[in-house]
Design a protein around this motif. Sequence first.
Motif, PDB file in Angstrom:
ATOM      1  N   GLY A  73       0.794  -1.217   0.000  1.00 54.72           N
ATOM      2  CA  GLY A  73       0.000   0.000   0.000  1.00 54.72           C
ATOM      3  C   GLY A  73       0.828   1.268   0.000  1.00 54.72           C
ATOM      4  O   GLY A  73       1.996   1.260  -0.406  1.00 54.72           O
ATOM      5  N   PRO A  74       0.217   2.364   0.473  1.00 49.63           N
ATOM      6  CA  PRO A  74       0.879   3.677   0.427  1.00 49.63           C
ATOM      7  C   PRO A  74       2.242   3.660   1.124  1.00 49.63           C
ATOM      8  O   PRO A  74       2.420   3.002   2.151  1.00 49.63           O
ATOM      9  CB  PRO A  74      -0.093   4.598   1.163  1.00 49.63           C
ATOM     10  N   ASP A  75       3.181   4.361   0.537  1.00 55.16           N
ATOM     11  CA  ASP A  75       4.534   4.538   1.080  1.00 55.16           C
ATOM     12  C   ASP A  75       5.374   3.259   1.089  1.00 55.16           C
ATOM     13  O   ASP A  75       6.458   3.239   1.672  1.00 55.16           O
ATOM     14  CB  ASP A  75       4.507   5.146   2.490  1.00 55.16           C
ATOM     15  N   CYS A  76       4.910   2.213   0.439  1.00 59.66           N
ATOM     16  CA  CYS A  76       5.659   0.952   0.401  1.00 59.66           C
ATOM     17  C   CYS A  76       7.036   1.153  -0.219  1.00 59.66           C
ATOM     18  O   CYS A  76       8.041   0.694   0.324  1.00 59.66           O
ATOM     19  CB  CYS A  76       4.868  -0.106  -0.358  1.00 59.66           C
ATOM     20  N   GLU A  77       7.080   1.819  -1.356  1.00 57.04           N
ATOM     21  CA  GLU A  77       8.362   2.039  -2.047  1.00 57.04           C
ATOM     22  C   GLU A  77       9.343   2.787  -1.149  1.00 57.04           C
ATOM     23  O   GLU A  77      10.522   2.432  -1.093  1.00 57.04           O
ATOM     24  CB  GLU A  77       8.153   2.814  -3.351  1.00 57.04           C
ATOM     25  N   GLU A  78       8.871   3.796  -0.444  1.00 58.33           N
ATOM     26  CA  GLU A  78       9.739   4.583   0.428  1.00 58.33           C
ATOM     27  C   GLU A  78      10.291   3.738   1.565  1.00 58.33           C
ATOM     28  O   GLU A  78      11.473   3.845   1.908  1.00 58.33           O
ATOM     29  CB  GLU A  78       8.992   5.809   0.982  1.00 58.33           C
ATOM     30  N   ARG A  79       9.438   2.908   2.163  1.00 63.22           N
ATOM     31  CA  ARG A  79       9.911   2.033   3.251  1.00 63.22           C
ATOM     32  C   ARG A  79      10.947   1.031   2.743  1.00 63.22           C
ATOM     33  O   ARG A  79      11.945   0.772   3.397  1.00 63.22           O
ATOM     34  CB  ARG A  79       8.732   1.320   3.908  1.00 63.22           C
ATOM     35  N   LEU A  80      10.700   0.474   1.567  1.00 67.17           N
ATOM     36  CA  LEU A  80      11.657  -0.478   1.000  1.00 67.17           C
ATOM     37  C   LEU A  80      12.952   0.215   0.596  1.00 67.17           C
ATOM     38  O   LEU A  80      14.034  -0.352   0.748  1.00 67.17           O
ATOM     39  CB  LEU A  80      11.036  -1.215  -0.183  1.00 67.17           C
ATOM     40  N   ASP A  81      12.852   1.442   0.097  1.00 65.46           N
ATOM     41  CA  ASP A  81      14.062   2.204  -0.241  1.00 65.46           C
ATOM     42  C   ASP A  81      14.912   2.457   1.000  1.00 65.46           C
ATOM     43  O   ASP A  81      16.143   2.501   0.909  1.00 65.46           O
ATOM     44  CB  ASP A  81      13.697   3.546  -0.885  1.00 65.46           C
ATOM     45  N   ALA A  82      14.275   2.634   2.150  1.00 63.32           N
ATOM     46  CA  ALA A  82      14.997   2.905   3.398  1.00 63.32           C
ATOM     47  C   ALA A  82      15.519   1.633   4.066  1.00 63.32           C
ATOM     48  O   ALA A  82      16.380   1.710   4.946  1.00 63.32           O
ATOM     49  CB  ALA A  82      14.090   3.653   4.370  1.00 63.32           C
ATOM     50  N   LEU A  83      15.050   0.482   3.638  1.00 61.79           N
ATOM     51  CA  LEU A  83      15.421  -0.778   4.289  1.00 61.79           C
ATOM     52  C   LEU A  83      16.926  -1.050   4.318  1.00 61.79           C
ATOM     53  O   LEU A  83      17.448  -1.484   5.355  1.00 61.79           O
ATOM     54  CB  LEU A  83      14.660  -1.936   3.638  1.00 61.79           C
ATOM     55  N   GLY A  98      11.452 -25.050   5.683  1.00 60.00           N
ATOM     56  CA  GLY A  98      11.284 -26.449   5.306  1.00 60.00           C
ATOM     57  C   GLY A  98      12.021 -26.884   4.067  1.00 60.00           C
ATOM     58  O   GLY A  98      11.901 -28.030   3.643  1.00 60.00           O
ATOM     59  N   SER A  99      12.772 -25.995   3.470  1.00 57.79           N
ATOM     60  CA  SER A  99      13.545 -26.370   2.288  1.00 57.79           C
ATOM     61  C   SER A  99      15.015 -26.075   2.545  1.00 57.79           C
ATOM     62  O   SER A  99      15.389 -25.612   3.613  1.00 57.79           O
ATOM     63  CB  SER A  99      13.029 -25.605   1.062  1.00 57.79           C
ATOM     64  N   GLU A 100      15.829 -26.322   1.555  1.00 55.25           N
ATOM     65  CA  GLU A 100      17.247 -26.005   1.676  1.00 55.25           C
ATOM     66  C   GLU A 100      17.381 -24.512   1.971  1.00 55.25           C
ATOM     67  O   GLU A 100      16.731 -23.690   1.317  1.00 55.25           O
ATOM     68  CB  GLU A 100      17.969 -26.361   0.372  1.00 55.25           C
ATOM     69  N   PRO A 101      18.180 -24.128   2.960  1.00 58.74           N
ATOM     70  CA  PRO A 101      18.316 -22.698   3.269  1.00 58.74           C
ATOM     71  C   PRO A 101      18.759 -21.908   2.039  1.00 58.74           C
ATOM     72  O   PRO A 101      19.579 -22.365   1.248  1.00 58.74           O
ATOM     73  CB  PRO A 101      19.394 -22.666   4.356  1.00 58.74           C
ATOM     74  N   LEU A 102      18.157 -20.723   1.913  1.00 55.91           N
ATOM     75  CA  LEU A 102      18.485 -19.832   0.817  1.00 55.91           C
ATOM     76  C   LEU A 102      19.009 -18.538   1.421  1.00 55.91           C
ATOM     77  O   LEU A 102      18.293 -17.855   2.151  1.00 55.91           O
ATOM     78  CB  LEU A 102      17.246 -19.561  -0.035  1.00 55.91           C
ATOM     79  N   ALA A 103      20.266 -18.206   1.132  1.00 55.77           N
ATOM     80  CA  ALA A 103      20.898 -17.006   1.678  1.00 55.77           C
ATOM     81  C   ALA A 103      20.836 -15.881   0.659  1.00 55.77           C
ATOM     82  O   ALA A 103      21.056 -16.092  -0.540  1.00 55.77           O
ATOM     83  CB  ALA A 103      22.342 -17.301   2.059  1.00 55.77           C
ATOM     84  N   TYR A 104      20.527 -14.690   1.153  1.00 51.85           N
ATOM     85  CA  TYR A 104      20.412 -13.502   0.323  1.00 51.85           C
ATOM     86  C   TYR A 104      21.376 -12.426   0.800  1.00 51.85           C
ATOM     87  O   TYR A 104      21.629 -12.305   2.002  1.00 51.85           O
ATOM     88  CB  TYR A 104      19.024 -12.867   0.466  1.00 51.85           C
ATOM     89  N   THR A 105      21.836 -11.599  -0.122  1.00 57.38           N
ATOM     90  CA  THR A 105      22.425 -10.314   0.252  1.00 57.38           C
ATOM     91  C   THR A 105      21.246  -9.386   0.547  1.00 57.38           C
ATOM     92  O   THR A 105      20.077  -9.737   0.284  1.00 57.38           O
ATOM     93  CB  THR A 105      23.263  -9.715  -0.896  1.00 57.38           C
ATOM     94  N   VAL A 106      21.513  -8.203   1.021  1.00 56.23           N
ATOM     95  CA  VAL A 106      20.438  -7.261   1.308  1.00 56.23           C
ATOM     96  C   VAL A 106      19.651  -6.945   0.031  1.00 56.23           C
ATOM     97  O   VAL A 106      18.413  -7.002   0.022  1.00 56.23           O
ATOM     98  CB  VAL A 106      20.989  -5.977   1.961  1.00 56.23           C
ATOM     99  N   ASP A 107      20.340  -6.641  -1.054  1.00 55.19           N
ATOM    100  CA  ASP A 107      19.648  -6.322  -2.305  1.00 55.19           C
ATOM    101  C   ASP A 107      18.864  -7.518  -2.848  1.00 55.19           C
ATOM    102  O   ASP A 107      17.746  -7.355  -3.347  1.00 55.19           O
ATOM    103  CB  ASP A 107      20.635  -5.829  -3.366  1.00 55.19           C
ATOM    104  N   GLU A 108      19.433  -8.714  -2.759  1.00 55.47           N
ATOM    105  CA  GLU A 108      18.735  -9.919  -3.227  1.00 55.47           C
ATOM    106  C   GLU A 108      17.494 -10.201  -2.398  1.00 55.47           C
ATOM    107  O   GLU A 108      16.508 -10.746  -2.906  1.00 55.47           O
ATOM    108  CB  GLU A 108      19.663 -11.131  -3.166  1.00 55.47           C
ATOM    109  N   PHE A 109      17.535  -9.850  -1.129  1.00 55.89           N
ATOM    110  CA  PHE A 109      16.393 -10.037  -0.238  1.00 55.89           C
ATOM    111  C   PHE A 109      15.277  -9.045  -0.568  1.00 55.89           C
ATOM    112  O   PHE A 109      14.104  -9.403  -0.610  1.00 55.89           O
ATOM    113  CB  PHE A 109      16.861  -9.859   1.215  1.00 55.89           C
ATOM    114  N   ILE A 110      15.628  -7.806  -0.823  1.00 54.55           N
ATOM    115  CA  ILE A 110      14.629  -6.761  -1.029  1.00 54.55           C
ATOM    116  C   ILE A 110      13.946  -6.877  -2.394  1.00 54.55           C
ATOM    117  O   ILE A 110      12.724  -6.693  -2.498  1.00 54.55           O
ATOM    118  CB  ILE A 110      15.258  -5.369  -0.859  1.00 54.55           C
ATOM    119  N   ALA A 111      14.680  -7.186  -3.440  1.00 62.14           N
ATOM    120  CA  ALA A 111      14.139  -7.138  -4.806  1.00 62.14           C
ATOM    121  C   ALA A 111      12.856  -7.952  -4.998  1.00 62.14           C
ATOM    122  O   ALA A 111      11.857  -7.406  -5.486  1.00 62.14           O
ATOM    123  CB  ALA A 111      15.207  -7.557  -5.808  1.00 62.14           C
TER     124      ALA A 111
END
Length: 139
Positions: free
Chosen positions: A20-30, A45-58
């Motif tokens: 909803g509103p301001d979602c992009e701004e909150r994600l930009d600040a993450l 429940g599956s094989e662990p999947l590791a993300y960098t910060v950018d890979e997690f947010i996208a």
Amino acid sequence: MDETALNELIDRFFAAFVSGPDCEERLDALPELFIPQAVIVRTCGSEPLAYTVDEFIAPRRALLTEGTLTDFHEWPLDGRLEVFGDIAHWYGAYAKEGKQDGVAFTGRGMKTVQFVRTAAGWRISAAAWDDEREGLAMP
């Protein structure tokens, strides 16, 4: 003082995942909440999947802004915060709800978040989560 700052950081982390509103701004600040080398891990429940910060947010940005996931939010439930010097750890339950393609859903799980004190203040150095599923329920 440390506990207040860390609880605010936890709240900001969870608040980023609201459609909803301001979602992009909150994600930009993450990314500001993390150290650049932070790692985020999904198990669920599956094989662990590791993300960098950018890979997690996208992919979360896509889900929260493309319109198929609506009325979504997640929030912390009970948790335990421990601080020692320049490191800290939050381990706790969380809940989520929303509508995926118009179908309402809810869920719960556990998250662990590690923090380090930097010159700029407390930042997340690592996070991991697991969700309830068949055979794994929260007490």
